[in-house]
Design an enzyme around this catalytic site. Sequence first.
Site, PDB file in Angstrom:
ATOM      1  N   LEU A  27      -4.223  16.901  -6.680  1.00 26.30           N
ATOM      2  CA  LEU A  27      -4.233  17.056  -7.939  1.00 26.30           C
ATOM      3  C   LEU A  27      -5.284  15.938  -8.385  1.00 26.30           C
ATOM      4  O   LEU A  27      -4.625  14.533  -8.256  1.00 26.30           O
ATOM      5  CB  LEU A  27      -3.658  17.392  -9.128  1.00 26.30           C
ATOM      6  CG  LEU A  27      -2.307  18.423  -8.561  1.00 26.30           C
ATOM      7  CD1 LEU A  27      -1.666  18.815 -10.196  1.00 26.30           C
ATOM      8  CD2 LEU A  27      -3.012  19.518  -8.538  1.00 26.30           C
ATOM      9  N   CYS A  28      -6.252  15.922  -8.953  1.00 27.08           N
ATOM     10  CA  CYS A  28      -7.230  15.733  -9.720  1.00 27.08           C
ATOM     11  C   CYS A  28      -6.971  14.509 -11.178  1.00 27.08           C
ATOM     12  O   CYS A  28      -7.483  14.861 -12.077  1.00 27.08           O
ATOM     13  CB  CYS A  28      -8.521  16.152  -9.693  1.00 27.08           C
ATOM     14  SG  CYS A  28     -10.072  15.386  -9.123  1.00 27.08           S
ATOM     15  N   THR A  29      -5.805  13.972 -10.925  1.00 25.15           N
ATOM     16  CA  THR A  29      -5.114  13.545 -12.259  1.00 25.15           C
ATOM     17  C   THR A  29      -4.821  12.021 -11.728  1.00 25.15           C
ATOM     18  O   THR A  29      -3.445  12.197 -11.267  1.00 25.15           O
ATOM     19  CB  THR A  29      -4.678  14.179 -13.390  1.00 25.15           C
ATOM     20  OG1 THR A  29      -3.169  13.672 -13.646  1.00 25.15           O
ATOM     21  CG2 THR A  29      -3.126  14.935 -12.281  1.00 25.15           C
TER      22      THR A  29
END
EC number: 4.1.1.95
Length: 412
Positions: free
Chosen positions: A362-364
């Site tokens: 995930l982009c976090t």
Amino acid sequence: MNNRSSPVHAVINPFPVQNGELIVGGLPLSRLAARVGQTPFYVYDRHLLTQRVGELRAALPTTLKLHYAMKANPMPALVCHMAGLVDGIDVASAGELQVALDAGANPRDISFAGPGKRRSELQQAVAAGILINIESFREVVELAAIGDATGYTARIAVRVNPDFELKSSGMKMGGGAKQFGVDAEQVPGLLAEIGRSGLAFEGFHLFAGSQNLRPEAIVEAQGKSYELALRLAQAAPSTVRFLNLGGGFGIPYFPGEQPLDLAPIGANLANIVERAGHELPAAELVVELGRYLVGEAGIYVTRIVDRKVSRGHTFLVCDGGLHHHLSASGNFGQVIRKNYPVAIGNRMTPTELETVSVVGPLCTPLDLLADRMALATAQAGDLVVIFQSGAYGITASPQAFLGHPAGIELLV
Ligand SMILES: *Cc1c(COP(=O)(O)O)cnc(C)c1O
């Protein structure tokens, strides 16, 4: 990491290891992954579930009933297995009720707790004939109206918000101002209303908190719960036939945590059961456990997609992450993020370890499964295993976040 040849503490890994590989459901992990056809996945072990219930039965008084609180893991096949082992299932929604009934649980031994039960859910629960733990004055009015409209009488217990707390609990769910249950001091008034309502009163439900590893705190809460129920019973409209003393038994996740010692808890419960034999002679005594029954029987398995080094720090980037396993990322109730027990499942007896971070896709930056942990030196294609993942896993995670494939669960 106290043992370099075995990066996972023995207490935390209940699965055998052969040729350096974890054996799950009788198969080497890589072969199990091939049989599943994809990663990531959760896998739960029937044998471990059965063994856990057996250990509890041995430690607790024989007449005490053991309920499974299925919100910890509502996978239908697992609930079906548990329904055959325990004395009852506790549900927290009409959706869970459906799964419990499908699993073959006897409606007599299903109970339903949760704030904000909708009219439709109450109607379904009454029609099913399960026990409803009522948590507000409104629920009495609704259930009486349902009885008038349908002719079905609701079976109810009163969920009490106690006038004490479960000390050193991961999650407090009783004591002080809470949305759960009815404050102990309001219960006599509620009982009077129940007496006028025609509902079938059966007893009390007390649940003080979750994830507790201190037996003395659990013993204290159970003793106080019993005393409180005994006091409230004097105002009951009919005989107390059911008394749920809660649970809160924790499992070890983090370095330094030890498994819960059941002996003092069993001894205390034996005492309570003995007293209840003459003080509340018609009452069936119950403890309800979620995490403790299922948490250690499951693992989450995710494959390394990429291995990259950023300014000297190695990241193992996996196909699974917080969208399936929010708890392991540290974002489900933890105050300070700590690493779950993690290992490379196909390199369980490594000759060298390296310090890496395991992250998801995930982009976090929240998508962190292991932060600077010593693990076997691993490559893309290897299988990362997160232990202690049988409870509050996939259904406690934001699966839709970022649109990755849904998680898979198996029971072996
Ligand atoms: C969540 C919950 C449980 C289960 O708690 P665990 O910590 O998983 O054992 C039991 N009873 C009630 C009322 C709950 O809300």
